[in-house]
Design an enzyme around this catalytic site. Structure first.
Site, short mmCIF file in Angstrom:
data_model
loop_
_atom_site.label_atom_id
_atom_site.label_comp_id
_atom_site.label_asym_id
_atom_site.label_seq_id
_atom_site.Cartn_x
_atom_site.Cartn_y
_atom_site.Cartn_z
N TYR A 112 0.80 -1.27 -0.16
CA TYR A 112 0.11 0.00 -0.02
C TYR A 112 1.12 1.45 -0.20
O TYR A 112 0.33 2.35 -0.41
CB TYR A 112 -1.00 0.11 1.25
CG TYR A 112 -2.05 -1.19 1.40
CD1 TYR A 112 -2.10 -2.09 0.33
CD2 TYR A 112 -2.62 -1.36 2.26
CE1 TYR A 112 -2.91 -3.20 0.60
CE2 TYR A 112 -3.45 -2.47 2.74
CZ TYR A 112 -3.65 -3.17 1.73
OH TYR A 112 -4.51 -4.37 1.74
N ARG A 116 -12.66 0.65 4.55
CA ARG A 116 -11.77 1.66 4.41
C ARG A 116 -12.59 3.09 3.98
O ARG A 116 -13.61 2.80 3.02
CB ARG A 116 -10.81 1.67 3.15
CG ARG A 116 -9.93 2.62 3.01
CD ARG A 116 -9.33 2.59 1.66
NE ARG A 116 -10.41 2.70 0.48
CZ ARG A 116 -10.41 3.51 -0.70
NH1 ARG A 116 -9.69 4.57 -0.92
NH2 ARG A 116 -11.16 2.92 -1.75
N1 NAP Z 1 -5.47 -8.63 1.77
C1 NAP Z 1 -5.99 -8.29 0.79
O1 NAP Z 1 -5.57 -9.00 -0.34
C2 NAP Z 1 -6.86 -7.12 0.47
C3 NAP Z 1 -7.43 -6.75 -0.74
C4 NAP Z 1 -8.14 -5.70 -0.86
C5 NAP Z 1 -8.25 -4.79 0.59
N2 NAP Z 1 -7.66 -4.95 1.72
C6 NAP Z 1 -7.89 -4.24 2.83
O2 NAP Z 1 -9.50 -4.06 2.75
C7 NAP Z 1 -9.54 -2.59 2.97
C8 NAP Z 1 -10.92 -2.49 2.57
O3 NAP Z 1 -11.15 -2.82 1.12
P1 NAP Z 1 -11.29 -1.58 0.12
O4 NAP Z 1 -10.79 -0.37 0.41
O5 NAP Z 1 -10.99 -2.21 -1.15
O6 NAP Z 1 -13.03 -1.68 -0.09
P2 NAP Z 1 -14.32 -1.15 0.98
O7 NAP Z 1 -13.60 -1.01 2.41
O8 NAP Z 1 -15.37 -2.36 0.93
O9 NAP Z 1 -14.92 0.13 0.21
C9 NAP Z 1 -14.35 1.04 0.25
C10 NAP Z 1 -14.89 2.15 -0.71
O10 NAP Z 1 -16.45 2.41 -0.02
C11 NAP Z 1 -16.58 3.71 0.22
N3 NAP Z 1 -17.02 3.93 1.51
C12 NAP Z 1 -16.61 3.66 2.63
N4 NAP Z 1 -17.53 3.75 3.69
C13 NAP Z 1 -18.66 4.42 3.01
C14 NAP Z 1 -19.88 4.56 3.75
N5 NAP Z 1 -19.95 4.71 4.95
N6 NAP Z 1 -20.52 5.06 2.71
C15 NAP Z 1 -20.31 5.33 1.35
N7 NAP Z 1 -19.24 4.80 0.92
C16 NAP Z 1 -18.29 4.47 1.89
C17 NAP Z 1 -15.07 4.51 0.11
O11 NAP Z 1 -15.24 5.74 -0.37
P3 NAP Z 1 -14.77 7.23 0.41
O12 NAP Z 1 -13.25 6.87 0.72
O13 NAP Z 1 -15.12 8.28 -0.42
O14 NAP Z 1 -15.41 6.81 1.72
C18 NAP Z 1 -14.37 3.55 -0.96
O15 NAP Z 1 -14.46 3.88 -2.09
C19 NAP Z 1 -8.52 -1.97 2.12
O16 NAP Z 1 -8.20 -0.55 2.40
C20 NAP Z 1 -7.38 -2.87 2.61
O17 NAP Z 1 -6.79 -2.69 3.98
C21 NAP Z 1 -6.99 -6.23 1.87
#
Ligand code: NAP
Length: 286
Positions: A50, A230
């Site tokens: 990241y 996130r």
């Molecule tokens: N281990 C792995 O291989 C792996 C893979 C992928 C991800 N991850 C981890 O998992 C975390 C989360 O995954 P992700 O960031 O891809 O997806 P996520 O948390 O499912 O979704 C993030 C998205 O949703 C929006 N969002 C968040 N809260 C919201 C709310 N309350 N209302 C409306 N929109 C909202 C965010 O936009 P805004 O910023 O505009 O709020 C962002 O565009 C990553 O940051 C990472 O730490 C790990």
């Protein structure tokens, strides 16, 4: 029901909701991480990949909280899993974070090049050296968990996998419960796609909650499950941890389980052969 913001896994206390930090880089990212800590997040998920460990470390120090109040996870990318690289990458991560240890060190993705036993031994060595308190894996299937747990006897705290209402993880969750492990759900609000679900909207209306809050509640109401949403926005960061004042009924839990359609957002050519999605409404309860 007693509302709780932590879970006990293998005798360790871990916040059920953490902050995902993918994409939270630079001054804006650091501010978002700092805001999250101020709002009450105590689990922070980062990874070498990241490129934001410096920001994570700075945000934590700027919060003024003792290091012991934060649960910090870091992950090593799959092409760096040879033992000498594990040691080197761990040291570099700690330098960027500015800490002596992380709480949890994960294999970010399984490797088909480095023998798993060698990597797990190197991770155990990092734990023995005190550079991580706990070790775990990410994106591991049932077969990979079998190899790690049965063949290599690894003491794994966690498997971080994609898990949201559109993707069942019943098989892997059932196995992890038997081993007392944490399933930390990444992409828990399906990158925002939960807002398109009429089922999640309808349930949310009952409690004046958003579909994202319903999805997060559904996750943390399952035994052994945590989640790391996130957001870069304070209002969304606040909303995502405002999920401890309502409870989904068994029928609502089943309705959300019923949305599983095998939809994945993180599928790459280096991914393992995934377990078949299983249309169970029980999440593999033991
Ligand atoms: N281990 C792995 O291989 C792996 C893979 C992928 C991800 N991850 C981890 O998992 C975390 C989360 O995954 P992700 O960031 O891809 O997806 P996520 O948390 O499912 O979704 C993030 C998205 O949703 C929006 N969002 C968040 N809260 C919201 C709310 N309350 N209302 C409306 N929109 C909202 C965010 O936009 P805004 O910023 O505009 O709020 C962002 O565009 C990553 O940051 C990472 O730490 C790990």
């Amino acid at each position: 029901m007693t509302q709780t913001t932590t879970r006990t896994i293998k005798g360790e206390t871990v916040p059920v909701l953490g902050l995902g930090t993918f994409g939270l880089t630079g001054p804006e990212g650091e501010n978002a991480i700092r805001s999250a800590i101020d709002l009450g997040y105590r689990q922070i998920d980062t990874a070498i990949r990241y490129g934001n460990e410096t920001e994570v470390g700075r945000a934590i120090r700027a919060s003024g909280l003792p290091r012991s109040e934060l649960f910090v996870t870091c992950k090593i990318w799959f092409d760096d899993l040879a033992p000498d690289m594990v040691a080197r990458r761990t040291g570099e991560s700690l330098d960027r974070l500015g800490f002596d240890f992380v709480d949890l060190l994960l294999i970010h993705w399984p490797s088909s090049d480095t023998p798993m036993g060698e990597t797990l031994a190197a991770f155990a060595e990092e734990r023995a050296k005190g550079r991580t308190r706990l070790i775990g894996v990410s994106n591991f299937t049932c077969a990979l968990l079998d190899e790690a747990l049965d063949v290599h006897k690894a003491d794994l705290f966690c498997n971080q996998v994609e898990y949201h209402p559109f993707l069942s993880q019943a098989k892997v969750l059932a196995k992890m419960r038997r081993w007392g492990m944490l399933l930390n759900a990444y992409q828990p609000i399906a990158r925002g796609k939960v807002f398109d679900s009429e089922v999640l909207n309808a349930i949310g209306r009952q409690y004046a909650k958003s579909p994202a809050q319903v999805a997060l509640r559904w996750l943390i109401q399952q035994e052994n499950v945590g989640a790391i949403p996130r957001s870069s926005r304070p209002e969304n960061l606040r909303a995502n941890i405002d999920v401890f004042d309502f409870e989904l009924t068994p029928a609502e839990m089943a309705a959300v389980h019923g949305l599983a359609s095998g939809r994945r957002f993180s599928d790459f050519d280096w991914a393992p052969a995934w377990d078949e999605p299983m249309p169970s409404h029980e999440g593999g309860r033991p």
